[in-house]
Structure formats: structure tokens, C-alpha cells
Design an enzyme around this catalytic site. Structure first.
Site, mmCIF file in Angstrom:
data_model
loop_
_atom_site.group_PDB
_atom_site.id
_atom_site.type_symbol
_atom_site.label_atom_id
_atom_site.label_comp_id
_atom_site.label_asym_id
_atom_site.label_seq_id
_atom_site.Cartn_x
_atom_site.Cartn_y
_atom_site.Cartn_z
ATOM 1 N N HIS A 18 -7.726 -5.619 0.021
ATOM 2 C CA HIS A 18 -6.445 -4.919 0.190
ATOM 3 C C HIS A 18 -5.674 -5.433 1.413
ATOM 4 O O HIS A 18 -4.452 -5.414 1.443
ATOM 5 C CB HIS A 18 -6.716 -3.421 0.308
ATOM 6 C CG HIS A 18 -5.488 -2.585 0.334
ATOM 7 N ND1 HIS A 18 -4.505 -2.673 -0.632
ATOM 8 C CD2 HIS A 18 -5.046 -1.655 1.225
ATOM 9 C CE1 HIS A 18 -3.527 -1.815 -0.342
ATOM 10 N NE2 HIS A 18 -3.831 -1.198 0.770
ATOM 11 N N ASP A 19 -6.415 -5.903 2.423
ATOM 12 C CA ASP A 19 -5.781 -6.434 3.630
ATOM 13 C C ASP A 19 -4.918 -7.669 3.373
ATOM 14 O O ASP A 19 -4.150 -8.076 4.245
ATOM 15 C CB ASP A 19 -6.855 -6.821 4.666
ATOM 16 C CG ASP A 19 -7.184 -5.681 5.614
ATOM 17 O OD1 ASP A 19 -6.339 -4.779 5.758
ATOM 18 O OD2 ASP A 19 -8.274 -5.705 6.214
ATOM 19 N N ARG A 59 -11.961 6.092 9.821
ATOM 20 C CA ARG A 59 -11.377 4.750 9.910
ATOM 21 C C ARG A 59 -12.365 3.681 9.445
ATOM 22 O O ARG A 59 -11.972 2.684 8.849
ATOM 23 C CB ARG A 59 -10.939 4.475 11.347
ATOM 24 C CG ARG A 59 -10.135 3.191 11.501
ATOM 25 C CD ARG A 59 -8.928 3.203 10.604
ATOM 26 N NE ARG A 59 -8.013 2.103 10.865
ATOM 27 C CZ ARG A 59 -6.961 1.829 10.100
ATOM 28 N NH1 ARG A 59 -6.709 2.580 9.040
ATOM 29 N NH2 ARG A 59 -6.163 0.834 10.378
ATOM 30 N N ASP A 83 -8.345 -7.187 -4.336
ATOM 31 C CA ASP A 83 -8.010 -5.842 -3.854
ATOM 32 C C ASP A 83 -8.621 -4.814 -4.800
ATOM 33 O O ASP A 83 -8.134 -4.598 -5.902
ATOM 34 C CB ASP A 83 -6.485 -5.699 -3.795
ATOM 35 C CG ASP A 83 -6.035 -4.361 -3.221
ATOM 36 O OD1 ASP A 83 -6.893 -3.475 -3.013
ATOM 37 O OD2 ASP A 83 -4.832 -4.208 -2.969
ATOM 38 N N SER A 114 0.838 -1.202 0.000
ATOM 39 C CA SER A 114 0.000 0.000 0.000
ATOM 40 C C SER A 114 0.875 1.255 0.000
ATOM 41 O O SER A 114 1.751 1.381 -0.863
ATOM 42 C CB SER A 114 -0.911 -0.062 1.233
ATOM 43 O OG SER A 114 -1.969 0.830 1.102
#
Lengths: 368, 206
Positions: free
Chosen positions: A342-343, A214, A309, A145
Site C-alpha cells: 500500500h505504501d 501504528r 497492495d 488511500s
């Protein structure tokens, strides 16, 4: 493995904006041993909300590092072989100078008087750290990222200082969608009355705005599949709908929890500055094309992306890999299958481990 | 008429076409292997000939295995993938047992000759007598030990023979520097279009 965060102070740093910060602190951790030839150092770059605590157990919190599954003895970044460094980014709030730091000119926190920073500035500060450590050349620079953006920036800005780069789930330039999500997060913070123009230190911080920011972030880090798998439509601690606006669904509970946890460990102004740095990131800027940006790159590159992602989609990795190929750079690329969105680069590390291990071993062999 | 190939080139990694490619590639050169699979040939060339080895492969799993063994492989399509490379970026471009699987073989060959000074192509010879007999007697798409696929499962979408490739090379004005014809572990010295199971050509532009 208990690892403490260290801090080193430098006199000053000049930023891309022309502003100067003086002095500037960098928080960092190291794992493993630097060899006598100083050829086995690897710089790990953290993502947006990460910090210098990448591996081992913090004596302060008792928690493992954010990439502890990748860094350590026998792991992908094998600390039996390599000397691994990770530092908190400029503008951060975990030991490196950022908007919450005291401005020596006023004796108060910088808040919004902190200069706008870039990914290039983050890398410039890391180069000061690496110089101070006496490391002439990094065996590798790696991160996912925003960490991947820094790895690319290293390869472009300091071509003779990096043997290899491993940018993961990243891009060479932030897209409209990525900027859009960051802007929503920033607006959530700035819409919180407690933000108070950034002047909230010693008072009530803008916790509600930061938590909402968040929550949005976490949605973009997951995938439709992973959310369906993890939460489905399950209700939280109840059999029936509450017919009110308390938590009904597991997914609501999860997002609220992650949002409230984040407020305890992250500074809202850092959120503004770091997301801005990501949005400004564009390696083609002032260079015409990505191929031109990569003209001087000498590093071998291993790029990795993940099928699910959608925040940093594979096409962005493919774009940078293709541009490297036009420069005939030594580049390997694979799109790994994963449901984690994405994690994935943080949690789905089995295949990533094999790739990084093989790539690093081969890179290290080549410089012997 | 079959002459035994010296033992050291008989087989490499269990494949005779690899053995020949391993012999052809000069040490210390830059090599691109298209459809490189797990990267085993590239790894062998890097370890034994000190070449700068790169590969392209479509399967994510195979790319993972190739990178894990330390070979720089890019996950992508051969038909699309070559156009990013600058002209004459490699000393050799290898296409082993894949030409018959590419959608546009002539275009692929042209692109390979653009990015590489020399092109090494290994392909199964559909002119082999067993193929001819199989088709003649069964009246169906030929199936042999070398080509066991049913027509609907076959990765092979172009059916070329030794003569066909020679013809294309002539049409493109290519210089054929080497040609090897194989049947089993043996080299075929006569009637290659009838007797060779696998052909290996090394060609270049004049």
C-alpha cells in the site's frame, strides 16, 4: 522551498451526523501560483496519518512534505504550472479542528465529546476552504488511500466543482478486512489504561496503545515481499537470539521505532475518529449501487492501484472504475507493478509521476 | 489492378490500416479503441479530429504509456471489458489487428455493435495467396513476412479471411458501409481474398 502551514477559521460546520461544530479551523498549505483565470488549482488529499504539509520543507521541523516527491517544480503535480493546495482533514491533530481542540463551550479539549465525522464532512470543510479561496472549480482532486476516498467524494458530492479526480490505491467503500484492521487499532488504544475514556489531555497519553495501533498499520502498508527484502530474518545488533523478549529481529525494531515515533506526532483520539470516518465510507450507501452513486459525476478520472497492495487491493479500484464506465464517464485506469504494498503510492512514484503528469496536462489542455 | 491510395491516407503513424481509420472517423465523435496499445491512434484522432478518445488495453506498460500521453485508457481484457459500457455509448468502436486474437470474435463483434453505432475492424487476411502457398508447399502452419510467428508463439488464435468476415457480417445481418483491402501500401481492387494482406471493414446494424 520553505512552506508554512496557514490556518483559517470558519464560523461553523454542520456534519452528516446532524451535529454542529463552531468554530472550525482548517490548516492548509499552498504551492505554486493561482492563475488569473483561477483554473489551475489542484487539491491534494492526505491519507490517514498525513497532514497539510504535503510538499516543500517545513520551517518548524525542517522535514519535507509527505508527498514532496510528487509535488513541486517539474514534478507530477508541477507547481510551475499548477496551484496546489493541501489541508489537514477534519478530526485531525495537525492544525484542523479535532478531538484535541478546545471546545469553546467548556474551555477543555473535546476529547470523546467531539462529534463523529465522515469523509463527506472532511470534503464539506475543504469545500468551505476552496470557496474562501475564491476558486470556482478545481482542476483536479487527488490523493491515495483515505485521500482517494476524499477525491471520489468530491467527484460525487460536488460534480460541478471538479474537472478531474485522481484516486490512488483506494476504494469506494471500506471492506470488512479494512474495518477489521481499523478496529484492532482502536481497541489497542482504548485498552491502554492511559486512554482513560479519551480524557488524557494534559496527562499521560495512551502511547502504548497508539504505538501498537501504528505497528499494525505499518504491517498492512507493506507487503510480504517488501518486508522480506527490507528485513528478512536479520537480527538487530546481535549475532544470536537473546532468548528473551527484547528486540531480536530487525522487523521488530522497525515496528517499535515507527510506533514510538508516531506517538510524538499523532493524537490517539484523532486515530479513533478518523479510522471511524474511513469505516463509514461507502459511496453506495443510500444510493443502491456504485453506478447510481456515480450518476452525476462529470469529472475525468484517473484511477491507479498497485499489484502488491493487499490493504486496498486492485479489485476495489477496478470496481469503482467499472461503475464509472457504466455511466460512460471518462476514466483511465492502470494497475502498476510494485513490491511496496500500500505504501507504493508514497514511495514508488516514478511511473505514477508519468501517469499523473500526462493526465493533468491533457485535462488542463481540454479546459483551455 | 492495384490503385495507389492518395498520399495522405497511405500511411498514418507508419500503418496503412491507421490511415484508413483516420480517414473514416468523423471529427468530434466519441471513439473507443480496443487493444489500443500505446494509444497512438487515439492520440492522433484526439489531436487531429477532436474526438473524445477512449481505449482498452491489457498490457500495463502500454496503458501507462497511453495515459502518460494523455489518452484515457483502461487496463483490461477486451473479451470481458465491453460489458460495462452502456448501449450505443460510442460513435465508433475500433478493433485494429486484434479480432484474430480475441477468444470469442463473434461475441466481441456483437458487443462492439452494442456499445458503438459503427464498428471498424482491421484484420490480417489469412486467405492471402502467400499464406496458401506457404501452407501448401511446407505442409506446416503458414509463416510469411506478415505472419512471422511460429504456431506456438502466435497471438493469433483465429484464422479468418476476407470471405470469412463477409460471411459473419451477413450472418449477423450487418450493413458493410466501407471495405478496404490492402497489400503493402497499395489498395487491392480485385480478388481481395487472394491479394489483400489486410482488410478494413466498417459495419453497423441496420
Amino acid at each position: 522551498m520553505i512552506v508554512e502551514t496557514n490556518t483559517v477559521r470558519f464560523d461553523s460546520i454542520t456534519l452528516d451526523s446532524g451535529a454542529e461544530l463552531a468554530p472550525v479551523d482548517v490548516a492548509y498549505e499552498t504551492y505554486g501560483q493561482l492563475n488569473a483565470a483561477r483554473t489551475n488549482a489542484i487539491l491534494i488529499e492526505h491519507a490517514f496519518s498525513g497532514d497539510a504539509h504535503a510538499a516543500g520543507v517545513s520551517p518548524e521541523t525542517g522535514k519535507p512534505g509527505w508527498w514532496d516527491n510528487m509535488i513541486g517544480p517539474g514534478k507530477a503535480f508541477d507547481t510551475n504550472r499548477y496551484y496546489v493546495i493541501c489541508s489537514n482533514v477534519l478530526g485531525g491533530c495537525r492544525g484542523t479542528t479535532g478531538p484535541a481542540s478546545i471546545n469553546p463551550a467548556t474551555g477543555c479539549p473535546y476529547a470523546m465529546s467531539f462529534p463523529v465525522i465522515t469523509i463527506g464532512d472532511m470534503v464539506r470543510l475543504q469545500r468551505m476552504l476552496v470557496d474562501w479561496m475564491g476558486i470556482p472549480k478545481l482542476l483536479s482532486v487527488s490523493g491515495g488511500s483515505m485521500g482517494g476516498m476524499q477525491a471520489l467524494e468530491w467527484a460525487v458530492a460536488c460534480p460541478d466543482r471538479v474537472v478531474s479526480a485522481i484516486p490512488i490505491a483506494t476504494t469506494a467503500r471500506h471492506s470488512a478486512q479494512q474495518i477489521a484492521f481499523n478496529e484492532v487499532g482502536r481497541q489497542a488504544i482504548m485498552a491502554d489504561p492511559d486512554w482513560n475514556g479519551g480524557d488524557y489531555y494534559g496527562k499521560q497519553p495512551p502511547g502504548r496503545g497508539l504505538a501498537v495501533a501504528r505497528m499494525i498499520g505499518h504491517i498492512t502498508y507493506m507487503s510480504d515481499d517488501s518486508m522480506r527484502e527490507k528485513f528478512g530474518r536479520r537480527l538487530r545488533g546481535k549475532e544470536n537470539f537473546g532468548y528473551d523478549f527484547d528486540v531480536d529481529f530487525e522487523v521488530e525494531s522497525y515496528l517499535r521505532y515507527r510506533g514510538s515515533q508516531f506517538v510524538n506526532r499523532f493524537d490517539a483520539n484523532s486515530y479513533l475518529y478518523i479510522t471511524k470516518a474511513m469505516d463509514y465510507f461507502d459511496l453506495t450507501a443510500g444510493r443502491g449501487s456504485l453506478g447510481a452513486a456515480f450518476e452525476k459525476v462529470l469529472a475525468r478520472v484517473l484511477a491507479i492501484s498497485f499489484t502488491s497492495d493487499w490493504l486496498y487491493p486492485s479489485y476495489q479500484s477496478q470496481e469503482l472504475v467499472r461503475a464509472l464506465r457504466t455511466r460512460n464517464c471518462d476514466v483511465a485506469y492502470v494497475e502498476l507493478p510494485s513490491n511496496y504494498g500500500h505504501d507504493a503510492f508514497l514511495v514508488d512514484v516514478a511511473e505514477q509521476t508519468d501517469l499523473v503528469r500526462g493526465f493533468l496536462a491533457n485535462t488542463f489542455e481540454k479546459i483551455q | 489492378m492495384h490503385k495507389k491510395i492518395p498520399a495522405f491516407v497511405r500511411e498514418l503513424l507508419g500503418r496503412r490500416d491507421y490511415a484508413i481509420i483516420g480517414e473514416l472517423v468523423e471529427p468530434g465523435t466519441k471513439v473507443l479503441d480496443l487493444g489500443c496499445g500505446d494509444g497512438e491512434l487515439l492520440k492522433w484522432l484526439a489531436d487531429n479530429k477532436g474526438v473524445d478518445a477512449r481505449g482498452v488495453e491489457i498490457s500495463s506498460e502500454r496503458v501507462q504509456r497511453a495515459i502518460s500521453r494523455g489518452v484515457s485508457v483502461y487496463q483490461g481484457d477486451i473479451d470481458q471489458g465491453l460489458k460495462d459500457y452502456p448501449d450505443q455509448a460510442f460513435d465508433y468502436v475500433i478493433l485494429s489487428q486484434t479480432l484474430q486474437e480475441t477468444r470469442h470474435p463473434r461475441q466481441a463483434l456483437t458487443e462492439m455493435l452494442r456499445v458503438g453505432r459503427r464498428v471498424i475492424v482491421a484484420f490480417p487476411n489469412f486467405g492471402h495467396w502467400r499464406m496458401r502457398v506457404s501452407m501448401l508447399l511446407s505442409g506446416r502452419a503458414p509463416r510469411t513476412k506478415l505472419f512471422p510467428h511460429a504456431w506456438y508463439d502466435s497471438p493469433n488464435i483465429h484464422f479468418l479471411t476476407v470471405h470469412d468476415f463477409e460471411e459473419l457480417a451477413a450472418l449477423e445481418g450487418l450493413i458493410v458501409e466501407r471495405r478496404y483491402f490492402l497489400a503493402g501500401a497499395d489498395e487491392v481492387r480485385a480478388l481481395p481474398n487472394l491479394l489483400a494482406e489486410v482488410a478494413v471493414f466498417m459495419v453497423r446494424r441496420p
